[in-house]
Design a protein around this motif. Sequence first.
Motif, PDB file in Angstrom:
ATOM      1  N   ALA A  83      35.884  38.219  40.430  1.00 60.61           N
ATOM      2  CA  ALA A  83      35.185  36.950  40.621  1.00 60.61           C
ATOM      3  C   ALA A  83      34.516  36.912  42.001  1.00 60.61           C
ATOM      4  CB  ALA A  83      36.177  35.795  40.482  1.00 60.61           C
ATOM      5  N   ARG A  84      33.595  35.986  42.140  1.00 60.16           N
ATOM      6  CA  ARG A  84      32.748  35.921  43.340  1.00 60.16           C
ATOM      7  C   ARG A  84      33.509  36.088  44.667  1.00 60.16           C
ATOM      8  NH1 ARG A  84      28.833  30.783  43.954  1.00 60.16           N
ATOM      9  NH2 ARG A  84      30.870  29.750  44.043  1.00 60.16           N
ATOM     10  N   PRO A  85      34.620  35.361  44.881  1.00 60.89           N
ATOM     11  CA  PRO A  85      35.252  35.504  46.196  1.00 60.89           C
ATOM     12  C   PRO A  85      35.860  36.891  46.439  1.00 60.89           C
ATOM     13  CG  PRO A  85      36.600  34.117  44.773  1.00 60.89           C
ATOM     14  CD  PRO A  85      35.307  34.355  44.049  1.00 60.89           C
ATOM     15  N   GLN A 124      35.150  38.994  35.143  1.00 59.55           N
ATOM     16  CA  GLN A 124      35.529  37.567  35.121  1.00 59.55           C
ATOM     17  C   GLN A 124      34.311  36.690  35.434  1.00 59.55           C
ATOM     18  OE1 GLN A 124      39.056  36.519  37.419  1.00 59.55           O
ATOM     19  NE2 GLN A 124      38.526  34.347  37.412  1.00 59.55           N
ATOM     20  N   HIS A 125      33.565  37.058  36.473  1.00 62.28           N
ATOM     21  CA  HIS A 125      32.269  36.409  36.727  1.00 62.28           C
ATOM     22  C   HIS A 125      31.174  37.371  36.300  1.00 62.28           C
ATOM     23  CE1 HIS A 125      33.777  33.236  39.851  1.00 62.28           C
ATOM     24  NE2 HIS A 125      34.171  32.989  38.620  1.00 62.28           N
ATOM     25  N   ASP A 159      27.536  35.908  35.482  1.00 64.00           N
ATOM     26  CA  ASP A 159      26.159  35.436  35.701  1.00 64.00           C
ATOM     27  C   ASP A 159      25.533  36.237  36.837  1.00 64.00           C
ATOM     28  OD1 ASP A 159      26.539  33.486  33.831  1.00 64.00           O
ATOM     29  OD2 ASP A 159      26.470  31.796  35.235  1.00 64.00           O
ATOM     30  N   HIS A 210      42.997  30.408  30.891  1.00 72.01           N
ATOM     31  CA  HIS A 210      43.684  31.310  31.822  1.00 72.01           C
ATOM     32  C   HIS A 210      44.438  32.399  31.078  1.00 72.01           C
ATOM     33  CE1 HIS A 210      42.947  29.487  35.766  1.00 72.01           C
ATOM     34  NE2 HIS A 210      42.720  28.412  35.043  1.00 72.01           N
ATOM     35  N   ASP A 266      43.183  36.072  45.031  1.00 75.43           N
ATOM     36  CA  ASP A 266      44.138  35.302  44.236  1.00 75.43           C
ATOM     37  C   ASP A 266      43.586  34.847  42.888  1.00 75.43           C
ATOM     38  OD1 ASP A 266      42.266  33.426  44.955  1.00 75.43           O
ATOM     39  OD2 ASP A 266      43.549  32.370  46.376  1.00 75.43           O
ATOM     40  N   ASN A 281      42.387  35.355  38.700  1.00 74.59           N
ATOM     41  CA  ASN A 281      43.101  35.860  37.531  1.00 74.59           C
ATOM     42  C   ASN A 281      43.039  37.389  37.431  1.00 74.59           C
ATOM     43  OD1 ASN A 281      43.936  33.310  36.810  1.00 74.59           O
ATOM     44  ND2 ASN A 281      42.242  32.974  35.349  1.00 74.59           N
ATOM     45  N   PRO A 308      45.974  27.075  40.120  1.00 74.97           N
ATOM     46  CA  PRO A 308      46.176  28.369  39.446  1.00 74.97           C
ATOM     47  C   PRO A 308      46.280  29.531  40.433  1.00 74.97           C
ATOM     48  CG  PRO A 308      44.020  27.391  38.855  1.00 74.97           C
ATOM     49  CD  PRO A 308      44.783  26.359  39.601  1.00 74.97           C
ATOM     50  N   ASN A 332      49.011  32.822  41.051  1.00 75.32           N
ATOM     51  CA  ASN A 332      48.541  34.208  41.169  1.00 75.32           C
ATOM     52  C   ASN A 332      49.008  34.847  42.476  1.00 75.32           C
ATOM     53  OD1 ASN A 332      47.247  33.769  38.747  1.00 75.32           O
ATOM     54  ND2 ASN A 332      45.215  33.492  39.641  1.00 75.32           N
ATOM     55  N   HIS A 364      28.413  25.229  41.527  1.00 70.35           N
ATOM     56  CA  HIS A 364      29.137  26.233  40.720  1.00 70.35           C
ATOM     57  C   HIS A 364      28.912  25.914  39.232  1.00 70.35           C
ATOM     58  CE1 HIS A 364      32.596  28.315  38.912  1.00 70.35           C
ATOM     59  NE2 HIS A 364      32.796  28.952  40.047  1.00 70.35           N
TER      60      HIS A 364
END
Length: 380
Positions: free
Chosen positions: A12-14, A42-43, A45, A72, A100, A102, A133, A137, A255
């Motif tokens: 994911a982005r982060p 997960q991300h 786009d 999730h 952190d 998923n 969430p 994690n 977002h």
Amino acid sequence: MSMKKILCIVGARPNFMKIAPIMRAFREQAPEIEAKLVHTGQHYDYAMNEAFFQQLEIPAPDISLEVGSGSHAQQTAEIMKRFEAVVDAEQPDCVLVVGDVNSTIACALVAAKKGVKVVHVEAGLRSRDRSMPEEINRILTDQLSDRLYVTEREAVANLRAEGVAEHRVVFAGNVMIDTLMHNLPRAVPAERTIAEACARAKSLRSAATFLESDHGYAVLTLHRPSNVDDHVVLGRLLAVLEDHCYKLPLVFPVHPRTQVKIREAGYSRFLENPQVLALPPIGYLEMLGLMKGARVVLTDSGGLQEETTALGIPCLTLRENTERPITITEGTNILVGTDTLSIAKELGRVMTHIDVQMNRPELWDGCAAIRIVKDIQRAL
Ligand code: UD1
């Protein structure tokens, strides 16, 4: 002796700003280790994903799992199923996870069950809020990890309290700040991002609203489920920000999940306010420039709390807690929660005072990834 292999995970982005300096350090400092990049998808786009690979010069993933969105459980399970096959085929010596999300817990769990060593970068952060969430994690990933790299000293104490053996924990600094320092000279000026967005919006907005206002502009980001999934909380936040936007115009990269929630809750008029400049998700270099030029950043993100501290820009965190307490004790962060009065009070303060305390936290020096890779080199 055969070459050691490590699988580095992003999803994911982060994660992208954390993996960029790690992949670079493997390339430059440890040619004897084969570091492969696995992207869970997960991300997916373009604006949440590929744009970051280009700007941050992350090599294209060696392996893509393309899991996409889901609940999730679905998302985590799908990553686990697909990643297990990768571990079987690749037989790595070690799996490195960051942050952190998923994807972090899913891949750590698969590796641990297969007896493959797990390395966690950005370990030990705790909000003590299990409705988040990410907190679940974090706790579970740290329990599964063989080597844990922390960004601040309090994280060492958090891990000790959870029974993690001290010899596994290394205070290495903050890889996100490696990325920030590396890219600051290339940041896209806020003037350009704002002018282009106003031109695209073909609406009542003019760049002067944001660039020539007496108080400057604020940057807003929102995406935590606790803020955007609950219509009451979301409505309350947007209302207090709308009250202030006449004095302090808002630049708001939205977002995808927040875009959907605002529409569902019937608050789209917030995005149409001429004092609010809503943007689709923007690139890292654009965001860096926007933050650097801002009077204040309002956010519920984890990463932005750290980036504003490193930049010396005031940050009002729209959450009740933070897993990154050093941004408060040494940085520019203030926890304002989601209460209208406390947000209004702190916004009033940042508009009238400029007394930012500037203290770059220990080891947030641009060299964290090199320390991590050298340590892995020794351990392997
Ligand atoms: C995830 C992380 C969160 C991080 C955030 C940053 C978890 C539990 N959460 O949250 O810690 O701060 O990323 O962005 O891993 N969507 C798209 N396009 C995409 C990705 C997502 O439209 O490329 C939409 C989908 O509707 C999806 C929703 O966003 O259902 C949520 O995506 P998801 O990856 O589940 O979590 P984030 O909210 O992005």
